[in-house]
Design an enzyme around this catalytic site. Structure first.
Site: not given
Length: 274
Positions: A155, A168
């Site tokens: 990401s 994350y």
């Protein structure tokens, strides 16, 4: 071709499974959410291309990827389904939500924060390493004349932080390092290529059981301002991810690379609002 996709019960994983099946590929879907995965499998027969061979096009396994015995069992089931020949492993799974639960922060004096951290790293980073190890024998064989490849779903949050996304961001950054390292190790020994896709806003609000019950469309919940935020002129779709996946699968001279799919957002200079 034979694809193994984690986190395939909903979201990007489900969208990729749908699109790959519609193009005549065989897909093994892995997810920890039994209800979502069961629903996805109930739809999968309708996604299978009419040109597909009479051999079963898809199979699945419910597996908590933080549990190594379940992870190992899922690979064993996939090996039986594919006759030990795998072309592409897509490490996509990550526990939701991405932020700390209930609006907590990393400095909250709550032991559950540490448990969440452990789970997110286990599923998001350790599992891709373990799955890749276990799939090496399958990827070495593949169903084509060359070894298979691995695609890790990272990401843009690996390099752009938001409040309370510590696990994350750490996982997605770690995947980039893992991608580079495995590309060298597995490349030199087995000619297995390993690459990463760093995704920005890929809208998949329509790829889950609740959305199906409501008849939701991709454009639902998106405003014009959301599209205009992207220099490319729109929010990302799972079809964009598929195109990048196919590029990496077909590009035999590309390995150890990160491809960014974010519509140009990370190239923007952002100023404080007045």
């Amino acid at each position: 071709m034979n694809y193994l996709i984690t986190g395939a019960g909903r979201g990007i994983g489900r969208g990729l499974a749908r699109l790959l099946l519609s193009r005549g590929n065989r897909v093994f879907l892995v997810d920890s959410n039994a209800a979502e995965l069961s629903h996805t499998i109930s739809l999968a027969k309708g996604w299978v291309a009419s040109t597909s061979s009479p051999v079963a096009a898809f199979a699945s396994a419910v597996a908590d990827l933080s549990q190594r015995d379940q992870l190992t069992r899922a690979v064993q089931e996939a090996a039986r389904f594919f006759d030990s020949k795998l072309d592409v492993l897509i490490n996509n799974a990550f526990p939701t939500p991405h932020v700390w639960a209930d609006g907590r922060t990393m400095e909250d004096p709550d032991a559950d924060i540490e448990a969440q951290w452990d789970t997110k790293l286990a599923v998001g980073l350790t599992a891709p390493f373990l799955l890749s190890r276990l799939c090496v024998p399958l990827l070495k064989r593949s169903s084509s004349s060359t070894p298979g490849c691995i695609i890790n779903i990272s990401s843009t949050r690996a390099k752009q932080a938001e409040d309370d996304h510590e696990a994350y961001s750490a996982v997605k950054a770690g995947l980039l390092g893992l991608t580079q390292s495995m590309a060298i190790s597995l490349g030199h020994r087995h000619n297995i290529r390993v690459n990463a896709l760093s995704l920005g806003w890929i809208h998949v609000g329509n790829e889950n059981v609740d959305a199906d019950a409501r008849g939701a469309k991709w454009e639902d919940d998106l405003a014009e301002v959301d599209h205009k935020w992207h220099p490319a002129g729109r929010v990302g779709q799972v079809e964009d991810v598929l195109k990048a996946v196919l590029f990496l699968v077909e590009s035999g001279f590309v390995t150890g690379e990160e491809i960014v799919l974010d519509g140009g957002v990370t190239k923007k200079m952002v100023y404080p609002e007045e």
